[in-house]
Design a protein around this motif. Sequence first.
Motif, PDB file in Angstrom:
ATOM      1  N   ARG A   5     -51.626  34.219  19.652  1.00  0.00           N
ATOM      2  CA  ARG A   5     -51.340  35.261  18.655  1.00  0.00           C
ATOM      3  C   ARG A   5     -51.555  36.671  19.196  1.00  0.00           C
ATOM      4  O   ARG A   5     -51.194  37.632  18.527  1.00  0.00           O
ATOM      5  N   VAL A   6     -52.167  36.807  20.364  1.00  0.00           N
ATOM      6  CA  VAL A   6     -52.380  38.141  20.927  1.00  0.00           C
ATOM      7  C   VAL A   6     -51.567  38.304  22.208  1.00  0.00           C
ATOM      8  O   VAL A   6     -51.432  37.365  22.999  1.00  0.00           O
ATOM      9  N   LEU A  18     -51.087  37.883  11.331  1.00  0.00           N
ATOM     10  CA  LEU A  18     -52.418  38.356  10.937  1.00  0.00           C
ATOM     11  C   LEU A  18     -53.053  37.498   9.847  1.00  0.00           C
ATOM     12  O   LEU A  18     -52.379  37.073   8.904  1.00  0.00           O
ATOM     13  N   ARG A  19     -54.367  37.288   9.984  1.00  0.00           N
ATOM     14  CA  ARG A  19     -55.150  36.526   9.021  1.00  0.00           C
ATOM     15  C   ARG A  19     -56.256  37.417   8.453  1.00  0.00           C
ATOM     16  O   ARG A  19     -56.618  38.427   9.053  1.00  0.00           O
ATOM     17  N   VAL A  79     -50.408  44.190   7.005  1.00  0.00           N
ATOM     18  CA  VAL A  79     -50.243  43.136   5.995  1.00  0.00           C
ATOM     19  C   VAL A  79     -50.498  41.766   6.604  1.00  0.00           C
ATOM     20  O   VAL A  79     -50.101  41.484   7.739  1.00  0.00           O
ATOM     21  N   LYS A  80     -51.172  40.951   5.847  1.00  0.00           N
ATOM     22  CA  LYS A  80     -51.420  39.579   6.263  1.00  0.00           C
ATOM     23  C   LYS A  80     -50.099  38.884   6.604  1.00  0.00           C
ATOM     24  O   LYS A  80     -49.113  38.997   5.891  1.00  0.00           O
ATOM     25  N   HIS A  88     -45.761  36.706   1.640  1.00  0.00           N
ATOM     26  CA  HIS A  88     -47.218  36.758   1.545  1.00  0.00           C
ATOM     27  C   HIS A  88     -47.616  37.398   0.217  1.00  0.00           C
ATOM     28  O   HIS A  88     -48.167  38.496   0.174  1.00  0.00           O
ATOM     29  N   PRO A  89     -47.318  36.708  -0.893  1.00  0.00           N
ATOM     30  CA  PRO A  89     -47.644  37.284  -2.207  1.00  0.00           C
ATOM     31  C   PRO A  89     -49.134  37.180  -2.506  1.00  0.00           C
ATOM     32  O   PRO A  89     -49.879  36.453  -1.839  1.00  0.00           O
TER      33      PRO A  89
END
Length: 678
Positions: free
Chosen positions: A204-205, A222-223, A162-163, A330-331
Amino acid sequence: MEDLSKKGEYANRVKYLGNKDSDSALRIEDLRESDSGEYRFRFLTNYPGGNFFGNPGISLSVSTLQVVMSPTTVTEGQSVTLTCRSSCPGDTNPTYIWYHTRQPVTKQHTIRGNTLTLSSVSKRDAGRYSCALRGHEDHPSPSVCVLKCWSVVYTHQSICAVKGSSVDLGCSYSYPNNVIVTETFWHKPEIMEDLSKKGEYANRVKYLGNKDSDSALRIEDLRESDSGEYRFRFLTNYPGGNFFGSPGITLSVLILQVVMSPTTVTEGQSVTLTCSTSCPGDTNTTYIWYHNRQPVTNQHAIRGNTLTLSSVSKRDAGSYSCALRGHEDHPSPSVCVMDCWSVVYTHQSVCAVKGSSVDLGCSYSYPNNVIVTETFWHLPEIMEDLSKKGEYKNRVKYLGNKDSDCALRIEDLRESDSGEYRFRFRNNDGGRLSGIPGITLSVLTLQVVMSPTTVTEGQSVTLTCRPTCDTGAKPTFVWYKNRLPVANQHPTTYRTMTINSVSNTDSGRYSCAVEGHENHPSPAVALNVQYSPKNTYVSISHSSNIVEGDSVTLTCSSDANPPVHTYTWYKKIGADSVLKSSGSSSLTLVSGDGGFYYCVAYSQYGSYNSSAIEVTFSGGALPISLLRLLCSLLLVVQFLVLTVIVVVKCYMARNSLKETKQRSNKEEKREDAVVEEE
């Protein structure tokens, strides 16, 4: 009840081959494991209630191959059987192809049906084995390892997350016992660049593995742009021992979308909202629904990923969105049922090149009895019209209107323009609405990364033009050396340029730019090619004759990078060389030191000898030719002197004899005179 052709994961892969008469065939291309499942055909008519679908549908099983090894571990001298196992029956008479370290297996092994038997395994049998079906050789199974071998094994071939969440990409690797791993990293297929060094993945990693066997990677926050294939690579001290696992893990970042059926609705009708995902995700996912950003209560029918509004009334009017439980922050973008207040952006994030222009697409809606009095874009931290902010003055243009379009253009983009942008409108009743979250703009800047960072003459160096964000396109990059375009003498691929067998003439400052935006290049990086000493020579401090009593200084010069650290001086004596000095670049000679001299220049990369130079002091040791001449003259002089002496002596001897005779004659006469007197 969503049309497959409109689902993101099937985009450009499904083709309806039927018609609106009786044929309803469907083609699905580029099959994936996630495509397995039941498929149903549905058709709608103008007849009241004439909507029909075939139930049950067709169950599709996407065949995947797996090699099973028995026994699971094997030592030299043992036998092992490999079985190519399919996840569905497929062709009743398939032909299996076997591969050993990616090369077809020859007939020295026993192949029967879907099995491969290796009898009395030896070192030459060590390696990775995989299988494929004839006609589908480009889709082999994951490989298994027999004895110790080079390998990268991923825990999944594809994964969906999920984003905004985090995902772990599981992986293990192996290599021969006598090999030492020197470097490990993850990269994208198009470029061998460590993800942790790419701007868009910065902070981010996290590499969760080690330099032994574990190589898991975690990507956080995540993007959408993170979707794609990821591969693990490791480098070793073994010549040619650089290995990466291909294909890697395909990551799909789950994006939610609300699909409304029918697309328009009036009071009294029923409407079904479906929360559609861009990848399958968890089959036990719980969906959360929102009406005007408030959770939907149980007065509506919620089943799985659908929300049904029966006999819609004015109280149902508004914007609806969905989210996954546990990821409520994150809707999905919202959809409008009847008249409602809404702002919908065409993209959640946009990447654009510095110096260019970008359009932020947007639409908005509101009840029929409302008159819009003001529209503007603003930053999250302040409700101020961008067009009135000094740094945006004369650079922003509102392309929309006071009806439904709300697009914005920002020109001459700057790095400081990166951030979130929101649209806001107000009406005659004091109502106002901002679209939250807005569009996140990332202004692309470039950075040149050099690998390796230290380069010696003869090596190869790769320069990578690294963008800070992904525009979604595949731009062409232009390279510069010392601000001048680099000719095509170096091979380039996408955003890399490789200089093979570098020399000191390749040294300089390199930068890159996106084609069409050459006036916004990256900061330059210096390529400083290091090389061993060359062009070594000796110079002398005297330009005229050196006479006895003078001193003379010899100076050794050489071209090297880094500079020469030691100079050594030698004097040639016949075929031998005698060490005279070590350390200094100069050597001082005095009378009596004449002869042939040369120097040797040393650096950390090697050495280079100069030619020998002759030093002669006048009055000191004379040349042999001059000595021979002097000796000849001396002999002549000696001969002349001796001749003179002999002549003089002869002359003196003759005179002496003459005088003696004369005296003798006088005495005789005197005696004769005496006798006569007597």
